[in-house]
Design a protein around this motif. Structure first.
Motif, PDB file in Angstrom:
ATOM      1  N   VAL A  91       0.723  -1.319   0.061  1.00  0.00           N
ATOM      2  CA  VAL A  91       0.386  -0.114   0.115  1.00  0.00           C
ATOM      3  C   VAL A  91       0.888   1.230   0.130  1.00  0.00           C
ATOM      4  O   VAL A  91       0.852   2.384  -0.825  1.00  0.00           O
ATOM      5  N   GLU A  92       2.051   1.389   0.511  1.00  0.00           N
ATOM      6  CA  GLU A  92       2.482   2.428   0.853  1.00  0.00           C
ATOM      7  C   GLU A  92       3.504   2.216  -0.384  1.00  0.00           C
ATOM      8  O   GLU A  92       3.698   3.569  -0.951  1.00  0.00           O
ATOM      9  N   ILE A  93       4.398   1.872  -0.670  1.00  0.00           N
ATOM     10  CA  ILE A  93       4.824   1.426  -2.521  1.00  0.00           C
ATOM     11  C   ILE A  93       3.795   1.828  -3.699  1.00  0.00           C
ATOM     12  O   ILE A  93       4.444   3.081  -4.326  1.00  0.00           O
ATOM     13  N   THR A  94       2.604   0.872  -3.727  1.00  0.00           N
ATOM     14  CA  THR A  94       1.971   1.692  -4.687  1.00  0.00           C
ATOM     15  C   THR A  94       0.791   2.976  -4.446  1.00  0.00           C
ATOM     16  O   THR A  94       0.485   3.744  -5.418  1.00  0.00           O
ATOM     17  N   ASN A  95       0.507   3.314  -3.170  1.00  0.00           N
ATOM     18  CA  ASN A  95       0.051   5.210  -2.526  1.00  0.00           C
ATOM     19  C   ASN A  95      -1.252   4.909  -3.291  1.00  0.00           C
ATOM     20  O   ASN A  95      -1.338   5.647  -3.937  1.00  0.00           O
ATOM     21  N   SER A  96      -1.863   3.124  -3.834  1.00  0.00           N
ATOM     22  CA  SER A  96      -3.120   3.419  -3.479  1.00  0.00           C
ATOM     23  C   SER A  96      -3.840   2.342  -3.126  1.00  0.00           C
ATOM     24  O   SER A  96      -3.469   1.168  -3.006  1.00  0.00           O
ATOM     25  N   ALA A  97      -5.219   2.653  -2.772  1.00  0.00           N
ATOM     26  CA  ALA A  97      -6.124   2.137  -1.854  1.00  0.00           C
ATOM     27  C   ALA A  97      -6.849   0.902  -3.075  1.00  0.00           C
ATOM     28  O   ALA A  97      -6.936  -0.834  -2.229  1.00  0.00           O
ATOM     29  N   GLY A  98      -7.402   2.012  -3.640  1.00  0.00           N
ATOM     30  CA  GLY A  98      -7.860   0.878  -4.798  1.00  0.00           C
ATOM     31  C   GLY A  98      -7.548  -0.112  -5.494  1.00  0.00           C
ATOM     32  O   GLY A  98      -7.482  -1.626  -5.468  1.00  0.00           O
ATOM     33  N   LYS A  99      -6.687   0.293  -6.001  1.00  0.00           N
ATOM     34  CA  LYS A  99      -5.316  -1.338  -6.703  1.00  0.00           C
ATOM     35  C   LYS A  99      -4.947  -2.039  -5.557  1.00  0.00           C
ATOM     36  O   LYS A  99      -5.112  -3.286  -6.121  1.00  0.00           O
ATOM     37  N   SER A 100      -4.280  -1.450  -4.211  1.00  0.00           N
ATOM     38  CA  SER A 100      -4.067  -2.543  -3.640  1.00  0.00           C
ATOM     39  C   SER A 100      -5.166  -3.606  -2.812  1.00  0.00           C
ATOM     40  O   SER A 100      -5.272  -4.352  -2.286  1.00  0.00           O
ATOM     41  N   GLY A 101      -6.526  -3.069  -2.969  1.00  0.00           N
ATOM     42  CA  GLY A 101      -7.589  -4.011  -2.498  1.00  0.00           C
ATOM     43  C   GLY A 101      -7.991  -5.281  -3.972  1.00  0.00           C
ATOM     44  O   GLY A 101      -8.263  -6.052  -3.376  1.00  0.00           O
ATOM     45  N   PHE A 102      -7.453  -4.677  -4.651  1.00  0.00           N
ATOM     46  CA  PHE A 102      -8.295  -5.771  -5.274  1.00  0.00           C
ATOM     47  C   PHE A 102      -7.122  -6.421  -5.827  1.00  0.00           C
ATOM     48  O   PHE A 102      -7.470  -7.437  -6.329  1.00  0.00           O
ATOM     49  N   MET A 266      -7.086   6.001 -12.068  1.00  0.00           N
ATOM     50  CA  MET A 266      -6.861   4.419 -12.810  1.00  0.00           C
ATOM     51  C   MET A 266      -6.882   4.717 -14.469  1.00  0.00           C
ATOM     52  O   MET A 266      -7.958   5.910 -14.120  1.00  0.00           O
ATOM     53  N   THR A 267      -6.171   4.458 -14.807  1.00  0.00           N
ATOM     54  CA  THR A 267      -6.080   4.401 -16.336  1.00  0.00           C
ATOM     55  C   THR A 267      -7.898   3.648 -16.772  1.00  0.00           C
ATOM     56  O   THR A 267      -8.171   2.658 -15.564  1.00  0.00           O
ATOM     57  N   THR A 268      -8.000   3.995 -17.955  1.00  0.00           N
ATOM     58  CA  THR A 268      -9.853   3.070 -18.270  1.00  0.00           C
ATOM     59  C   THR A 268      -8.955   1.586 -18.351  1.00  0.00           C
ATOM     60  O   THR A 268     -10.153   0.977 -17.636  1.00  0.00           O
ATOM     61  N   SER A 269      -7.858   1.463 -18.699  1.00  0.00           N
ATOM     62  CA  SER A 269      -7.898  -0.215 -19.134  1.00  0.00           C
ATOM     63  C   SER A 269      -7.440  -0.622 -17.222  1.00  0.00           C
ATOM     64  O   SER A 269      -8.004  -1.854 -17.034  1.00  0.00           O
ATOM     65  N   ALA A 270      -6.908   0.025 -16.393  1.00  0.00           N
ATOM     66  CA  ALA A 270      -7.370   0.139 -14.625  1.00  0.00           C
ATOM     67  C   ALA A 270      -8.759  -0.499 -14.109  1.00  0.00           C
ATOM     68  O   ALA A 270      -8.453  -1.258 -13.571  1.00  0.00           O
ATOM     69  N   TYR A 271      -8.831   0.097 -14.626  1.00  0.00           N
ATOM     70  CA  TYR A 271     -10.435   0.094 -14.522  1.00  0.00           C
ATOM     71  C   TYR A 271     -11.204  -0.941 -15.059  1.00  0.00           C
ATOM     72  O   TYR A 271     -12.009  -2.264 -14.116  1.00  0.00           O
ATOM     73  N   ILE A 272     -11.153  -1.339 -16.077  1.00  0.00           N
ATOM     74  CA  ILE A 272     -11.404  -2.784 -16.468  1.00  0.00           C
ATOM     75  C   ILE A 272     -11.284  -3.648 -16.037  1.00  0.00           C
ATOM     76  O   ILE A 272     -11.758  -4.977 -16.032  1.00  0.00           O
ATOM     77  N   GLY A 273      -9.623  -3.380 -15.919  1.00  0.00           N
ATOM     78  CA  GLY A 273      -8.838  -5.104 -14.860  1.00  0.00           C
ATOM     79  C   GLY A 273      -9.578  -4.813 -12.987  1.00  0.00           C
ATOM     80  O   GLY A 273      -9.225  -6.142 -12.983  1.00  0.00           O
ATOM     81  N   CYS A 274     -10.058  -3.690 -13.142  1.00  0.00           N
ATOM     82  CA  CYS A 274     -10.957  -4.461 -11.901  1.00  0.00           C
ATOM     83  C   CYS A 274     -12.040  -5.184 -11.679  1.00  0.00           C
ATOM     84  O   CYS A 274     -12.559  -5.815 -11.100  1.00  0.00           O
TER      85      CYS A 274
END
Length: 293
Positions: A91-102, A266-274
């Motif tokens: 979480v600290e490295i990515t600095n992203s709650a959303g990405k970390s959660g998925f 996030m990018t569109t592709s990242a949202y699709i990935g989620c």
């Protein structure tokens, strides 16, 4: 089993609390190290379970069961320590709650596959379709920009492997132990190990801890004490598959929390990935109905 409205509410409340906990972890990481954050958080979590145990796990003392619970609790605590440390660092490295959660949520896909490969438990085609969706989603989520997969992504993914091991440990021994006492022991073990590592490896500042007080309190009391109690009450009168699917929405709420409270994008592709990861998570929890004779 028909799921009662009260159970639906409690399960979604649990998922929301767990999802927003990723935001708390992200904010806390700005002030204190991973070991300090987890050390205080899990010690508080262990303490918060005392009233829960007194209310929901009143049972006659059984020495053999207690010893088994203690042993499994220590094992679970060590695995939890590794998994939670990697998660907090990720979480600290990515600095992203959303990405970390998925990425963390992928454990719900890994568990049935690992149970099939190593414990010879039956699975179905939906699990494997879900795994394919999850892998495709992970690719879109992480392969953004020229750098590709980042160190934080890998740390979170390795952490997810340990979350999978943690679930399998619980699954193997759950029928032989006291669940709430096990939870309290593992939280205490994880907290103590984190505090020891913090004292050795991190520069502990009380000013920094004070700045991170709210995220730490949320992670310890809300994410552990309140959410764990809601989970127990919610699953009591709910279909197991439905419960698993609802609880898996924590990854969605992590992303929502990141957007609402931290202005994450996030990018569109990242949202699709989620979306693909979430579809994979849901599919991995579904079971095919057998045709009647």
């Amino acid at each position: 089993m028909k799921t009662k409205p009260k159970s639906i509410f409690l399960l979604f409340l649990t998922a929301i609390i767990w999802g927003f906990a990723f935001v708390a972890q992200k904010v806390g990481a700005q002030f204190v190290g991973a070991f300090t954050f987890n050390g205080i958080r899990f010690v508080l979590g262990a303490l918060s379970l005392f009233p829960v145990i007194m209310l929901f796990e009143k049972e006659k003392f059984d020495k053999a069961k207690f010893v088994k619970t203690l042993k499994v609790g220590i094992i679970g605590g060590v695995v939890l320590f590794i998994a939670s440390t990697l998660q907090q660092m990720g979480v600290e490295i990515t600095n992203s709650a959303g990405k970390s959660g998925f990425i963390t949520g992928l454990y719900t896909v890994f568990v049935p596959i690992a149970a099939f490969l190593f414990m010879k438990k039956k699975t179905n085609i939906l699990t494997w379709i879900g795994a394919v969706c999850a892998v495709a989603g992970l690719y879109l989520l992480c392969m953004t920009g020229e750098e590709g997969v980042g160190i934080g992504d890998l740390v979170l993914l390795i952490g997810t492997v340990f979350w999978t091991i943690h679930i399998l440990v619980i699954d193997k021994f759950v029928g032989e132990i006291s669940p709430l006492k096990f939870a309290q022991i593992q939280f205490a073990v994880c907290g103590v190990l984190s505090v020891v590592c913090a004292l050795i490896l991190e520069d502990i500042s009380f000013v920094a801890i004070k700045s991170a007080a709210l995220p730490i309190l949320y992670g310890g009391l809300m994410s552990v004490g309140v959410a764990y109690t809601c989970q127990i009450l919610g699953q009591k009168d709910a279909d197991p598959t439905f419960s698993a699917i609802v609880l898996s929405t924590e990854s969605v709420f992590a992303a929502i929390g990141g957007v609402l409270l931290q202005n994450e994008t996030m990018t569109t592709s990242a949202y699709i990935g989620c979306v693909l990861i979430f579809i994979g998570i849901v599919l991995s929890q579904l079971k095919l109905k057998k045709k009647s004779a």
